[in-house]
Design a protein around this motif. Structure first.
Motif, PDB file in Angstrom:
ATOM      1  N   UNK A   1       0.821  -1.211   0.000  1.00 29.53           N
ATOM      2  CA  UNK A   1       0.000   0.000   0.000  1.00 29.53           C
ATOM      3  C   UNK A   1       0.852   1.257   0.000  1.00 29.53           C
ATOM      4  N   UNK A   2       2.010   1.198   0.667  1.00 31.26           N
ATOM      5  CA  UNK A   2       2.922   2.346   0.635  1.00 31.26           C
ATOM      6  C   UNK A   2       4.370   1.874   0.588  1.00 31.26           C
ATOM      7  N   UNK A   3       5.191   2.696  -0.032  1.00 30.57           N
ATOM      8  CA  UNK A   3       6.623   2.486  -0.008  1.00 30.57           C
ATOM      9  C   UNK A   3       7.255   3.558   0.869  1.00 30.57           C
ATOM     10  N   UNK A   4       8.465   3.285   1.347  1.00 32.81           N
ATOM     11  CA  UNK A   4       9.177   4.254   2.183  1.00 32.81           C
ATOM     12  C   UNK A   4      10.597   4.395   1.659  1.00 32.81           C
ATOM     13  N   UNK A   5      11.035   5.660   1.508  1.00 32.97           N
ATOM     14  CA  UNK A   5      12.360   5.901   0.958  1.00 32.97           C
ATOM     15  C   UNK A   5      12.999   7.107   1.620  1.00 32.97           C
ATOM     16  N   UNK A   6      14.302   7.009   1.872  1.00 39.53           N
ATOM     17  CA  UNK A   6      15.061   8.141   2.400  1.00 39.53           C
ATOM     18  C   UNK A   6      15.658   8.971   1.268  1.00 39.53           C
TER      19      UNK A   6
ATOM     20  N   UNK B   1      10.381  14.926  -9.422  1.00 41.09           N
ATOM     21  CA  UNK B   1       9.026  15.235  -9.864  1.00 41.09           C
ATOM     22  C   UNK B   1       8.623  14.430 -11.074  1.00 41.09           C
ATOM     23  N   UNK B   2       9.531  14.233 -12.024  1.00 38.17           N
ATOM     24  CA  UNK B   2       9.224  13.460 -13.235  1.00 38.17           C
ATOM     25  C   UNK B   2       8.941  12.006 -12.894  1.00 38.17           C
ATOM     26  N   UNK B   3       9.757  11.429 -12.008  1.00 32.42           N
ATOM     27  CA  UNK B   3       9.560  10.035 -11.613  1.00 32.42           C
ATOM     28  C   UNK B   3       8.215   9.863 -10.911  1.00 32.42           C
ATOM     29  N   UNK B   4       7.876  10.806 -10.044  1.00 36.23           N
ATOM     30  CA  UNK B   4       6.586  10.745  -9.357  1.00 36.23           C
ATOM     31  C   UNK B   4       5.435  10.804 -10.360  1.00 36.23           C
ATOM     32  N   UNK B   5       5.545  11.713 -11.312  1.00 37.56           N
ATOM     33  CA  UNK B   5       4.487  11.872 -12.309  1.00 37.56           C
ATOM     34  C   UNK B   5       4.372  10.634 -13.191  1.00 37.56           C
ATOM     35  N   UNK B   6       5.522  10.147 -13.667  1.00 31.24           N
ATOM     36  CA  UNK B   6       5.508   8.978 -14.554  1.00 31.24           C
ATOM     37  C   UNK B   6       4.957   7.737 -13.855  1.00 31.24           C
ATOM     38  N   UNK B   7       5.180   7.633 -12.534  1.00 32.92           N
ATOM     39  CA  UNK B   7       4.755   6.455 -11.782  1.00 32.92           C
ATOM     40  C   UNK B   7       3.384   6.627 -11.129  1.00 32.92           C
TER      41      UNK B   7
ATOM     42  N   UNK C   1       2.681   8.552  -8.543  1.00 30.13           N
ATOM     43  CA  UNK C   1       2.893   8.480  -7.107  1.00 30.13           C
ATOM     44  C   UNK C   1       2.800   9.856  -6.438  1.00 30.13           C
ATOM     45  N   UNK C   2       2.389   9.844  -5.187  1.00 24.05           N
ATOM     46  CA  UNK C   2       2.401  11.018  -4.328  1.00 24.05           C
ATOM     47  C   UNK C   2       3.428  10.775  -3.230  1.00 24.05           C
ATOM     48  N   UNK C   3       4.260  11.761  -2.956  1.00 21.83           N
ATOM     49  CA  UNK C   3       5.359  11.627  -1.994  1.00 21.83           C
ATOM     50  C   UNK C   3       5.228  12.692  -0.911  1.00 21.83           C
ATOM     51  N   UNK C   4       5.480  12.292   0.335  1.00 22.58           N
ATOM     52  CA  UNK C   4       5.444  13.267   1.429  1.00 22.58           C
ATOM     53  C   UNK C   4       6.395  12.827   2.543  1.00 22.58           C
ATOM     54  N   UNK C   5       6.992  13.793   3.270  1.00 17.58           N
ATOM     55  CA  UNK C   5       7.929  13.456   4.346  1.00 17.58           C
ATOM     56  C   UNK C   5       7.180  13.016   5.599  1.00 17.58           C
ATOM     57  N   UNK C   6       7.731  12.046   6.312  1.00 13.10           N
ATOM     58  CA  UNK C   6       7.052  11.504   7.486  1.00 13.10           C
ATOM     59  C   UNK C   6       7.742  11.896   8.784  1.00 13.10           C
ATOM     60  N   UNK C   7       9.064  11.898   8.785  1.00  7.77           N
ATOM     61  CA  UNK C   7       9.818  12.201   9.999  1.00  7.77           C
ATOM     62  C   UNK C   7      11.245  12.514   9.589  1.00  7.77           C
ATOM     63  N   UNK C   8      11.994  13.137  10.489  1.00  7.62           N
ATOM     64  CA  UNK C   8      13.398  13.460  10.212  1.00  7.62           C
ATOM     65  C   UNK C   8      14.303  12.830  11.266  1.00  7.62           C
ATOM     66  N   UNK C   9      15.556  12.629  10.889  1.00 12.57           N
ATOM     67  CA  UNK C   9      16.533  12.074  11.814  1.00 12.57           C
ATOM     68  C   UNK C   9      17.927  12.435  11.360  1.00 12.57           C
TER      69      UNK C   9
ATOM     70  N   UNK D   1       5.669   6.961  -0.048  1.00 12.12           N
ATOM     71  CA  UNK D   1       5.210   6.959  -1.435  1.00 12.12           C
ATOM     72  C   UNK D   1       3.915   6.162  -1.543  1.00 12.12           C
ATOM     73  N   UNK D   2       2.885   6.769  -2.125  1.00  6.43           N
ATOM     74  CA  UNK D   2       1.606   6.082  -2.334  1.00  6.43           C
ATOM     75  C   UNK D   2       1.105   6.414  -3.735  1.00  6.43           C
ATOM     76  N   UNK D   3       0.199   5.609  -4.233  1.00  6.49           N
ATOM     77  CA  UNK D   3      -0.374   5.860  -5.554  1.00  6.49           C
ATOM     78  C   UNK D   3      -1.484   6.902  -5.472  1.00  6.49           C
ATOM     79  N   UNK D   4      -1.490   7.828  -6.421  1.00  5.94           N
ATOM     80  CA  UNK D   4      -2.528   8.857  -6.461  1.00  5.94           C
ATOM     81  C   UNK D   4      -3.897   8.243  -6.732  1.00  5.94           C
ATOM     82  N   UNK D   5      -3.917   7.166  -7.527  1.00  7.90           N
ATOM     83  CA  UNK D   5      -5.156   6.438  -7.802  1.00  7.90           C
ATOM     84  C   UNK D   5      -4.916   4.963  -7.462  1.00  7.90           C
TER      85      UNK D   5
END
Length: 350
Positions: free
Chosen positions: A74-79, A84-90, A92-100, A284-288
């Motif tokens: 359902x979701x992927x996680x990446x550091x 923007x192009x990769x997100x659009x082509x795939x 996907x919607x991307x958002x930050x969750x936490x920092x360290x 990372x999650x799918x917009x649809x």
């Protein structure tokens, strides 16, 4: 057992049973090892509060990106943020969750955590294989009172596709022209020297068991394994230790909306108190999505973590996202993540 040990023990258990049948209500995700301890802690608290579990596979950012693109989670996680192009082509919607923070860790007899000081140029030369012994003049100059052994440096790096590596290499490329031209920045690198280990867990274990070793891990793993972390000379020329305050200092002036998908890199930020290898981790999650109900449940979990997970993040020396950024992210959810009929999966009144 410490809070961090509990978190990683829970996370390890979750990983160990990841191939067992999960509840239909459980949220499935995979990816970065960097946020593994805090995701496990949040998951445990959320399960107790709602009865809904999180089935998260800590397989590295590269694996998480592959799995979300393949629609097997359902979701992927990446550091390492996607462009923007990769997100659009795939789609996907991307958002930050936490920092360290990413920290160099060493295994040297007689050296205590925070006692050894390194700067970016010296760290780059070590990982380039140019500085081969702990009593090298460059290290001695930064540590004039330390008793450094005449001992070969054993380099430990990630062997898997890793956002931790991406952020580490990004920092080294910022401070070393040689690193930028010879190695570059990516989630997987052609390392000049050293041995590879899988995940933050693997690097931490290898450093802990190898005298003379140096590696890089997320700070929670350094604390959990009682590893000797170094201080770093930051962009302002100040020696700083890794902790939530210095991570927060680095993130304080970040303009999250300046990059597609909030993909701001926090390495080498200015400020006397800034830790130079501060990093965010993204979802990372799918917009649809194929399964709107599953993603709706995941977004509820993320909203809960934003609202209630700050104290837990502090306890593990992560930094929660600022309230303003959370508001922007949740607005992004309502605008970009929709079911087949065009209805938003998340409402700000949820």
């Amino acid at each position: 057992m410490s809070i961090i040990r509990n978190a990683i023990a829970t996370a390890s258990l979750a990983l160990a049973v990841s191939f067992a049948p999960a509840s239909a209500a459980d949220i499935s995700g995979a990816g970065a090892t960097f946020p593994f301890p805090i995701y496990a802690k949040w998951a445990d608290a959320y399960k107790k509060e709602t009865g809904i579990g999180l089935n998260y596979q800590s397989i590295g950012s590269g694996g998480g990106i592959k799995q979300i693109k393949a629609k097997t989670v359902t979701f992927g996680a990446s550091d390492a943020p996607l462009s923007g192009k990769d997100l659009q082509d795939s789609g996907l919607v991307q958002f930050p969750m936490v920092m360290g923070g990413i920290v160099p860790v060493v295994n040297l007899a007689g050296i205590k955590p925070g006692e050894l000081v390194l700067d970016g140029q010296t760290l780059a030369r070590i990982f380039l294989g140019e500085i081969k012994s702990w009593d090298d003049a460059a290290i001695q100059k930064l540590n004039p009172t330390a008793k450094l052994p005449k001992q070969a440096i054993a380099i430990v790096h990630r062997s898997d596709g890793s956002g931790t590596t991406y952020n580490f290499a990004y920092y080294l490329a910022q401070v070393s022209a040689d690193w930028k031209s010879k190695v570059g920045v990516n989630t997987s690198l052609q390392w000049p020297t050293g041995i590879g280990a899988k995940g933050n867990e693997g690097v931490a274990n290898n450093v802990a068991n190898t005298r003379g070793a140096i590696g890089y891990v997320e700070y929670a793993y350094a604390k959990q394994n009682k590893l000797t972390f170094t201080r770093m000379i930051n962009k302002d020329g100040k020696p700083v230790a890794p902790d939530a305050d210095t991570f927060q200092a680095a993130a304080a002036s970040a303009d999250w909306k300046s990059q597609p998908g909030y993909g701001v890199i926090l390495a080498n930020q200015p400020g006397a108190d800034s830790w130079p290898m501060t990093a965010a981790t993204w979802i990372l999650v799918h917009a649809k999505p194929q399964d709107p109900d599953a993603l709706r449940a995941a977004l509820k979990f993320f909203a809960w973590a934003y609202e209630k997970g700050g104290k837990m993040a502090d306890e593990l020396d992560y930094v929660a996202m600022p309230a303003k950024v959370v508001q922007q992210v949740e607005e992004t959810w309502t605008q970009e993540i929709k079911d087949a009929g065009g209805k938003p999966l998340f409402s700000l009144t949820n």
